[in-house]
Motif scaffolding. Structure first.
Motif, PDB file in Angstrom:
ATOM      1  N   ASP A   1      -2.805   7.193   5.092  1.00 12.32           N
ATOM      2  CA  ASP A   1      -3.150   6.658   3.764  1.00 12.32           C
ATOM      3  C   ASP A   1      -3.197   7.803   2.753  1.00 12.32           C
ATOM      4  O   ASP A   1      -2.873   8.954   3.086  1.00 12.32           O
ATOM      5  N   LEU A   2      -3.597   7.507   1.547  1.00 11.98           N
ATOM      6  CA  LEU A   2      -3.592   8.517   0.472  1.00 11.98           C
ATOM      7  C   LEU A   2      -4.614   9.631   0.698  1.00 11.98           C
ATOM      8  O   LEU A   2      -4.537  10.680   0.067  1.00 11.98           O
ATOM      9  N   GLU A   3      -5.555   9.393   1.603  1.00 13.30           N
ATOM     10  CA  GLU A   3      -6.560  10.424   1.916  1.00 13.30           C
ATOM     11  C   GLU A   3      -6.217  11.158   3.222  1.00 13.30           C
ATOM     12  O   GLU A   3      -7.067  11.845   3.793  1.00 13.30           O
ATOM     13  N   ASP A   4      -4.981  10.961   3.695  1.00 14.12           N
ATOM     14  CA  ASP A   4      -4.480  11.613   4.918  1.00 14.12           C
ATOM     15  C   ASP A   4      -5.209  11.162   6.184  1.00 14.12           C
ATOM     16  O   ASP A   4      -5.254  11.875   7.184  1.00 14.12           O
TER      17      ASP A   4
ATOM     18  N   LYS B   1       6.674   3.079  -2.244  1.00 15.21           N
ATOM     19  CA  LYS B   1       5.295   3.366  -1.834  1.00 15.21           C
ATOM     20  C   LYS B   1       5.248   4.055  -0.464  1.00 15.21           C
ATOM     21  O   LYS B   1       4.206   4.557  -0.053  1.00 15.21           O
TER      22      LYS B   1
ATOM     23  N   LYS C   1       0.824  -1.217   0.000  1.00 19.44           N
ATOM     24  CA  LYS C   1       0.000   0.000   0.000  1.00 19.44           C
ATOM     25  C   LYS C   1       0.857   1.267   0.000  1.00 19.44           C
ATOM     26  O   LYS C   1       1.971   1.261   0.508  1.00 19.44           O
ATOM     27  N   SER C   2       0.314   2.336  -0.549  1.00 20.72           N
ATOM     28  CA  SER C   2       1.001   3.631  -0.514  1.00 20.72           C
ATOM     29  C   SER C   2       0.663   4.346   0.786  1.00 20.72           C
ATOM     30  O   SER C   2      -0.518   4.552   1.088  1.00 20.72           O
ATOM     31  N   ILE C   3       1.692   4.693   1.553  1.00 21.82           N
ATOM     32  CA  ILE C   3       1.472   5.394   2.814  1.00 21.82           C
ATOM     33  C   ILE C   3       2.509   6.504   2.985  1.00 21.82           C
ATOM     34  O   ILE C   3       3.572   6.489   2.356  1.00 21.82           O
ATOM     35  N   CYS C   4       2.170   7.446   3.858  1.00 26.66           N
ATOM     36  CA  CYS C   4       3.100   8.507   4.230  1.00 26.66           C
ATOM     37  C   CYS C   4       3.391   8.379   5.721  1.00 26.66           C
ATOM     38  O   CYS C   4       2.465   8.214   6.528  1.00 26.66           O
TER      39      CYS C   4
END
Length: 203
Positions: free
Chosen positions: A139-142, A106, A75-78
């Motif tokens: 996640d990609l939606e913060d 990612k 998964k793409s995470i920050c």
């Protein structure tokens, strides 16, 4: 203000690890520190931490088994890190988090300063205090998938035991804690993060 908006506002002020490291170079050269309190003690800690960052950036390595788990995370995470240049724990932890993020395209790592992001910090207190570093897995939606900090799991247990025994952290204990970090070589941090990534993967 809702949490997602607070996070997005903070992300606008976030910097990369490389920029953060360059800022610490600048602080050391100028004899200053990040944060609101420009005390002599914090200036000295920033200079000391600079040496730790330089050493750990070169020496931290991740064992193949843990590295595989990170490399294969789908998964793409920050990883949004709340920190300050004077924080001794951050100097031991952030180089490890950076190595983790480097293993997988990612996974991105961004850093914000605690004192510049009070609204964000107040959402993630530790026992009512503004302990740092705190790492938020976004996640990609913060949205916050998980939170880690302000210390590795083993170090947290050591600190809790010391506080129960003496009611505070003595200078001698703080020295012991730094020795533990040096001996652990980031292994506990990596294990903590692998466990969180495995949990996120199942969601």
């Amino acid at each position: 203000m809702e949490l997602t908006q607070i996070i997005r506002d903070s992300l606008l002020k976030a910097v990369s690890y490389e920029t953060y490291r360059n800022l610490i170079d600048k602080y050391e050269a100028e004899g200053t520190t990040s944060g609101e309190e420009q005390t002599e003690e914090r200036v000295q800690y920033t200079a000391l931490n600079q040496k730790r960052y330089k050493r750990l950036d070169k020496t931290i390595s991740i064992a193949p088994e843990q590295a595989d788990c990170i490399i294969n995370f789908p998964k793409s995470i920050c990883l949004l890190v709340i920190t300050e240049s004077w924080c001794g724990d951050a100097a031991q932890i952030l180089p490890v988090v950076h190595k983790i993020a480097e293993l997988n395209p990612k996974i991105t790592m961004k850093l914000v300063f605690r004192d510049e992001n009070e609204l964000l910090m107040n959402q993630f207190l530790t026992n009512g205090g503004k302990a740092i570093p705190v790492v938020l897995f976004l996640d990609l939606e913060d949205k916050v998938l998980a939170r880690w900090g302000s210390r590795p799991s083993v170090a947290t247990q050591m600190v809790e035991a010391e506080k129960a025994k003496n009611g505070k952290l003595t200078p001698e204990f703080k020295e012991e804690l730094q020795k533990w970090y040096n001996q652990d070589k980031g292994m506990t941090i990596v294990n903590d993060f692998v466990k969180i990534l495995e949990d996120i993967k199942k969601k």
